[in-house]
Design a protein around this motif. Structure first.
Motif, short mmCIF file in Angstrom:
data_model
loop_
_atom_site.label_atom_id
_atom_site.label_comp_id
_atom_site.label_asym_id
_atom_site.label_seq_id
_atom_site.Cartn_x
_atom_site.Cartn_y
_atom_site.Cartn_z
N LEU A 196 -69.21 -21.05 -46.02
CA LEU A 196 -69.01 -19.62 -46.25
C LEU A 196 -70.34 -18.92 -46.56
O LEU A 196 -70.60 -17.81 -46.08
CB LEU A 196 -68.05 -19.47 -47.44
CG LEU A 196 -67.25 -18.20 -47.59
CD1 LEU A 196 -66.54 -17.84 -46.31
CD2 LEU A 196 -66.25 -18.36 -48.74
N ALA A 249 -72.31 -18.40 -43.43
CA ALA A 249 -71.83 -17.22 -42.70
C ALA A 249 -72.34 -15.94 -43.37
O ALA A 249 -72.86 -15.05 -42.70
CB ALA A 249 -70.30 -17.23 -42.65
N LEU A 297 -63.31 -22.19 -41.19
CA LEU A 297 -61.87 -22.35 -41.43
C LEU A 297 -61.07 -22.90 -40.26
O LEU A 297 -59.84 -22.85 -40.26
CB LEU A 297 -61.29 -21.01 -41.93
CG LEU A 297 -61.99 -20.44 -43.18
CD1 LEU A 297 -61.50 -19.03 -43.50
CD2 LEU A 297 -61.81 -21.36 -44.38
N TYR A 348 -55.96 -18.55 -44.65
CA TYR A 348 -55.76 -19.46 -43.52
C TYR A 348 -54.95 -20.68 -43.94
O TYR A 348 -55.21 -21.27 -45.00
CB TYR A 348 -57.12 -19.96 -42.99
CG TYR A 348 -57.88 -18.93 -42.21
CD1 TYR A 348 -58.53 -17.88 -42.85
CD2 TYR A 348 -57.96 -18.98 -40.82
CE1 TYR A 348 -59.24 -16.93 -42.13
CE2 TYR A 348 -58.67 -18.04 -40.09
CZ TYR A 348 -59.31 -17.01 -40.75
OH TYR A 348 -60.01 -16.08 -40.04
N ARG A 399 -64.50 -9.35 -44.40
CA ARG A 399 -64.55 -9.40 -42.94
C ARG A 399 -63.44 -8.50 -42.41
O ARG A 399 -62.37 -8.42 -43.00
CB ARG A 399 -64.28 -10.82 -42.43
CG ARG A 399 -65.31 -11.86 -42.89
CD ARG A 399 -65.40 -12.98 -41.87
NE ARG A 399 -65.89 -12.41 -40.64
CZ ARG A 399 -65.60 -12.85 -39.42
NH1 ARG A 399 -64.79 -13.87 -39.27
NH2 ARG A 399 -66.08 -12.25 -38.38
N HIS A 458 -59.55 -10.33 -37.71
CA HIS A 458 -60.08 -10.99 -36.51
C HIS A 458 -59.24 -12.19 -36.14
O HIS A 458 -58.47 -12.71 -36.95
CB HIS A 458 -61.53 -11.43 -36.77
CG HIS A 458 -61.66 -12.41 -37.90
ND1 HIS A 458 -61.66 -12.01 -39.22
CD2 HIS A 458 -61.74 -13.75 -37.90
CE1 HIS A 458 -61.74 -13.08 -39.99
NE2 HIS A 458 -61.79 -14.16 -39.22
N GLN A 474 -64.45 -14.70 -31.14
CA GLN A 474 -63.43 -14.01 -31.94
C GLN A 474 -63.12 -12.70 -31.24
O GLN A 474 -63.90 -12.21 -30.43
CB GLN A 474 -63.96 -13.67 -33.35
CG GLN A 474 -64.45 -14.83 -34.16
CD GLN A 474 -64.97 -14.43 -35.53
OE1 GLN A 474 -64.60 -13.39 -36.08
NE2 GLN A 474 -65.82 -15.25 -36.09
N PHE A 507 -69.22 -9.04 -43.43
CA PHE A 507 -70.22 -9.76 -44.25
C PHE A 507 -70.83 -10.96 -43.51
O PHE A 507 -71.89 -11.44 -43.90
CB PHE A 507 -69.61 -10.21 -45.60
CG PHE A 507 -69.11 -11.62 -45.65
CD1 PHE A 507 -67.90 -11.97 -45.07
CD2 PHE A 507 -69.85 -12.61 -46.27
CE1 PHE A 507 -67.44 -13.28 -45.11
CE2 PHE A 507 -69.41 -13.93 -46.31
CZ PHE A 507 -68.20 -14.26 -45.72
N ALA A 508 -70.16 -11.38 -42.43
CA ALA A 508 -70.65 -12.53 -41.66
C ALA A 508 -71.33 -12.11 -40.35
O ALA A 508 -71.75 -12.98 -39.57
CB ALA A 508 -69.52 -13.50 -41.37
C1 MBD Z 1 -63.49 -16.31 -42.19
O1 MBD Z 1 -62.22 -16.11 -41.80
C2 MBD Z 1 -64.43 -16.36 -41.25
O2 MBD Z 1 -64.03 -16.23 -39.99
C3 MBD Z 1 -65.76 -16.53 -41.58
C4 MBD Z 1 -66.81 -16.54 -40.53
C5 MBD Z 1 -66.14 -16.67 -42.87
C6 MBD Z 1 -65.17 -16.64 -43.83
C7 MBD Z 1 -63.85 -16.46 -43.50
#
Ligand code: MBD
Ligand code: FE
Length: 279
Positions: A69, A72, A105, A161, A216, A219, A235, A248-249
């Motif tokens: 995380l 990302a 994830l 998730y 985020r 997506h 995505q 944020f990613a």
């Molecule tokens: C997410 O669902 C994700 O796609 C990414 C890149 C980072 C954290 C959670």
């Protein structure tokens, strides 16, 4: 300390590496990172307590299993995408659906079906909006690819998730769809919510420290693979999401925001059979 003094120490450390032992690659990477770290500590006058705070932070982040995380959130994963794009461009490989990050994830082994799958387990179907997606997998010459494997995964209405969220059923909102003879795939699910980093977690601590958020936009993730082809990791996003261009990613890209058709007419929904579970 002066740079020559730091370089002297680095040489001393490197001189303890046996020539015939370890790997040259590991030596090059570790030595480079250590040099950059020593220079950073010197240039920013980082204090011992700050270094030990960082060491403890990293220990905790590992225990929380948040490194993926953090990668990302720091844009490291997106940076790797940009480098792969560049490599392909140099090789003259252009066009097609853009790649974007996998994130931390994905879970392998989601149930497989041919052509179509319903991937939600129905638990949120009343609260959520039913979501259909269809697409066609094409090769570099725009020929359809039958039997391509499309793996899909996304969050639920709480932004969580399955597998990582043990309150969901196994493989909820995850599916593996094999394209039909025309390269087509379809799936039915519910529209996901956006994702936020775990409250109180290490990623949040880091982002807060630098004045950033950990959200985020909504997506859906994809892996697309076929024999003889490079695997695509990508995505899609949904237009109108407040975080669409504030991820944020850093994963949102032009070309990954497909057109949506919103059907609110109850008669039309019934007409198309969308009010009933697919079998
Ligand atoms: C997410 O669902 C994700 O796609 C990414 C890149 C980072 C954290 C959670
Ligand atoms: Fe995600």
């Amino acid at each position: 300390m002066t740079r020559p003094q730091i370089d002297g120490l680095l040489q001393k450390i490197e001189s303890t590496e046996k020539i015939e032992a370890g790997s040259e690659r590991a030596k090059a990477i570790v030595n480079r990172i250590l040099r950059d770290l020593f220079y950073t500590i010197e240039d920013l006058d980082i204090q011992p307590d700050e270094v030990w705070t960082a060491v403890n932070y990293l220990t905790q982040a590992g225990q929380n299993e948040e490194y993926g995380l953090i990668a990302a959130g720091l844009g490291i994963e997106h940076f790797l995408d940009l480098r792969m794009d560049e490599e392909e461009e140099k090789a003259g490989m252009t066009g097609g659906t853009p790649r974007t990050i996998e994130g931390p994830l994905y879970v392998a082994g989601a149930p497989k079906s041919k052509g179509f799958a319903r991937i939600d387990d129905g638990t949120e179907v009343e609260q959520g909006e039913i979501f259909f997606m269809q697409g066609k997998v094409l090769d570099a010459d725009n020929n359809p690819i039958p039997n391509a494997i499309v793996e899909v995964w996304h969050a639920n209405l709480k932004g969580n998730y399955s597998y990582f969220d043990q309150s969901q059923s196994d493989f909820n909102l995850r599916g593996t769809i094999e394209t039909d003879e025309n390269g087509n795939y379809q799936f039915r699910s519910i529209l996901p919510s956006g994702y936020g980093v775990p409250p109180g977690g290490s990623t949040e601590v880091l982002l807060n420290a630098v004045g950033r958020h950990g959200n985020r936009p909504s997506h859906v993730h994809f892996f697309v693979s076929a024999p003889g082809c490079r695997k695509l990791t990508t995505q899609i996003n949904f237009d109108g999401d407040p975080y669409l261009w504030d991820d944020f990613a850093f994963a949102t890209r032009e070309g990954l925001i497909p057109d949506l058709t919103v059907i609110t007419d109850v008669e039309k929904i019934k007409e198309k059979g969308l009010d009933k579970p697919f079998s």
